[in-house]
Design a protein around this motif. Structure first.
Motif: not given
Length: 212
Positions: A51-59, A78-83, A147-149
């Motif tokens: 899973v790859i997501y940006d610094p705001f935890f959006k996938v 996909f495209g969901k911000t995980i909180s 981002g993060f992987i």
């Protein structure tokens, strides 16, 4: 040169630079798209979840293995911000615990604090699911985090096999210990009685050594 001719030359030069820049940009995009397609194919065929997501935890992206591990369809992640709050939603609970390991019922930090990549093991739900998480940063050319992987390995089956082997060895050792104890008792009795020829006594002593 007259003002009109000079203006025309400058216009042609500017047009040429623009065209060259456009060609270079198109070429760069083509390379990036090609490399992106290759990377996408590599990630999609991995057995481990990605899973790859940006610094705001959006996938930004995920593969099929991640869908299977989280038991959630791609279009729901996909495209969901995980909180952290999503841990309360059955559909996204596993994904939330993977992104935020501290939310899991059991979480163990494997790597050193602050070291990259960060490695952790979490155990989820009932029946238990053991996941090994490997998190790394995605940096731009300036060294900034963009981002993060996270690579997710499902170790549930491997853990079950190890536990089964351990249980088998424990039971086998116990089953073998009972007859060995009886055999040793018999040899000890013969030794105490002091009966038999020297050859028999040697056999008794050897039996005692082997039955320890």
């Amino acid at each position: 040169l007259t003002l009109g001719v000079l203006t025309g030359v400058l216009f042609v030069a500017l047009l040429w630079v623009t065209i060259r820049a456009g060609v270079a940009l198109a070429h760069t995009k083509a390379i990036l798209n090609t490399r992106g397609a290759e990377l996408r194919g590599l990630i999609e065929n991995m057995e481990d979840g990605v899973v790859i997501y940006d610094p705001f935890f959006k996938v930004i992206d995920l593969n099929r293995a991640f869908e299977e591990i989280t038991e959630t369809a791609r279009d729901r992640i996909f495209g969901k911000t995980i909180s952290p709050e999503l841990v309360r939603e059955n559909e996204l609970a596993i994904a939330a615990q993977i992104i935020f390991p501290s939310l899991a019922p059991s979480a163990t930090q494997v790597s050193e604090e602050g070291a990259w990549p960060q490695v952790a093991e979490i155990v989820l739900g009932e029946p238990p699911k053991t996941l090994l998480l490997n998190l790394n940063q995605l940096l731009n050319e300036k060294g900034e985090v963009v981002g993060f992987i996270k690579i997710v390995r499902d170790e549930t089956r491997e853990k079950a096999i190890i536990e089964s082997k351990s249980e088998f060895i424990k039971v086998a050792a116990h089953q073998l210990r009972t007859p060995l104890t009886a055999i040793r008792w018999a040899f000890e009795s013969l030794e105490k009685m002091g009966v038999g020829t020297p050859e028999i006594k040697d056999v008794v002593n050897e039996g005692l050594d082997l039955s320890e």
